[in-house]
Design an enzyme around this catalytic site. Sequence first.
Site, mmCIF file in Angstrom:
data_model
loop_
_atom_site.group_PDB
_atom_site.id
_atom_site.type_symbol
_atom_site.label_atom_id
_atom_site.label_comp_id
_atom_site.label_asym_id
_atom_site.label_seq_id
_atom_site.Cartn_x
_atom_site.Cartn_y
_atom_site.Cartn_z
ATOM 1 N N TRP A 1 -5.115 28.386 11.901
ATOM 2 C CA TRP A 1 -4.379 28.899 10.741
ATOM 3 C C TRP A 1 -3.803 30.281 11.015
ATOM 4 C CZ3 TRP A 1 -2.877 25.019 8.252
ATOM 5 C CH2 TRP A 1 -3.704 23.932 8.002
ATOM 6 N N ASP B 1 -6.031 35.786 4.536
ATOM 7 C CA ASP B 1 -5.985 34.365 4.168
ATOM 8 C C ASP B 1 -7.426 33.955 3.876
ATOM 9 O OD1 ASP B 1 -5.917 31.624 3.994
ATOM 10 O OD2 ASP B 1 -4.968 31.281 5.945
ATOM 11 N N LYS C 1 -9.158 24.163 -1.397
ATOM 12 C CA LYS C 1 -10.393 24.292 -0.631
ATOM 13 C C LYS C 1 -11.576 24.658 -1.538
ATOM 14 C CE LYS C 1 -8.342 23.575 3.375
ATOM 15 N NZ LYS C 1 -7.422 24.561 3.920
HETATM 16 C C1 LIG Z 1 -6.134 24.736 4.724
HETATM 17 C C2 LIG Z 1 -5.824 26.093 5.156
HETATM 18 C C3 LIG Z 1 -4.499 26.568 5.204
HETATM 19 C C4 LIG Z 1 -3.304 25.708 4.884
HETATM 20 O O1 LIG Z 1 -3.226 25.493 3.528
HETATM 21 P P1 LIG Z 1 -2.009 24.682 2.870
HETATM 22 O O2 LIG Z 1 -2.238 24.947 1.421
HETATM 23 O O3 LIG Z 1 -2.166 23.255 3.256
HETATM 24 O O4 LIG Z 1 -0.743 25.253 3.355
HETATM 25 C C5 LIG Z 1 -4.291 27.883 5.584
HETATM 26 N N1 LIG Z 1 -5.329 28.685 5.909
HETATM 27 C C6 LIG Z 1 -6.596 28.267 5.877
HETATM 28 C C7 LIG Z 1 -7.696 29.203 6.253
HETATM 29 C C8 LIG Z 1 -6.898 26.960 5.500
HETATM 30 O O5 LIG Z 1 -8.164 26.532 5.478
#
Ligand SMILES: *Cc1c(COP(=O)(O)O)cnc(C)c1O
Length: 354
Positions: free
Chosen positions: A100, A167, A191
């Site tokens: 990511w 993030d 998540k």
């Molecule tokens: C799943 C995830 C993403 C991507 O998320 P989307 O909403 O599918 O774009 C980005 N960063 C992390 C840490 C993730 O677990």
Amino acid sequence: MKKHNFSAGPCILPKEVLLKASESVMDFNGSGLSLIEISHRSKDFVAVMENARSLALELLDLKDKGYKALFLQGGASMEFLMVAYNLLEKRAGYLNTGTWSDKAIKEAKLFGEIVEVGSSKDESFKYIPKGYSVPSGLDYLHITSNNTIFGTQFKKFPKTDCPLVCDMSSDIFSRSLDFSQFDLIYAGAQKNMGPAGTTLVVVKEEILGQVSRKIPSMLDYQVHIAKDSMFNTPPVFAVYTSMLTLEWLKNLGGIAAIEEINEKKARLLYSEIDLNPVFEGFANVEDRSLMNATFNLTDDALKTTFDDMLKEAGINGLNGHRSVGGYRASMYNALSLDSVGVLVDVMSEMERKG
Ligand SMILES: *Cc1c(COP(=O)(O)O)cnc(C)c1O
């Protein structure tokens, strides 16, 4: 049969949240109308958006500290570019801790110079880089607090003289932190918060408005702030369901209460991984994630037996990410200690068989 959902995302949500969310699709707040067929400008939905934004700040203890919460679209992946669009004038730093972060770096490179301040690529992202020094004069430093795919998690965060961007998609609302050390936090809802379709962005207003480029309205945090996160039609169902999860968390006692449960779950599973000779952990012990535990069988010949036993126990979503293989148990907020107990029982049964 009761299912135990260890899926990495979209992930398990509290039962009562799912129930309320499904009721709202048929009849929202006793209005005789569905949540998804009314105006997002109606009084009832505006209240949902305001409540969701306010709960997010309250749970993170960021109320009245200069932050705004937004519910946007495009997923965390859209934030990879929005962050750079809004904050990158010349040079930004990134810590590369896996897939990511790698993707975030790729997008940011379209907007300026990127310094990879630290990376754990040399060891398949099994650890969190330490001992790096952050150059001065960066527009911001970007990190990924929890690496969903590799199962590593920052325990300590870098001190910077520039804005810190995080993030937090896969561990937001899961553990107590001083969230005011971050200037911008983003997290895809699916998540730990709600269904896919919305992304929470929490941003300190004073860091915005500093870049010289023109920003298209939909990508401009300041536009979304000015419009109270209603610049265009928001993803009403995803925002409502996220609001319900945040209410659920608040009623439970907030982040401190869920952290205690999350620590218990992680302790139970990791001690099984460490003591059971049939399994071995993937990530470095000191950097292990409380949310996503990655592990492998020590003997791949046991895979079919283990997979069959998982299925029989009603355990879902344990396969590792396609890029890593092995197994990954995602233990997000709504997963019960009970479910982890069921998994651990299957693992110890494997030891008896193996
Ligand atoms: C799943 C995830 C993403 C991507 O998320 P989307 O909403 O599918 O774009 C980005 N960063 C992390 C840490 C993730 O677990």
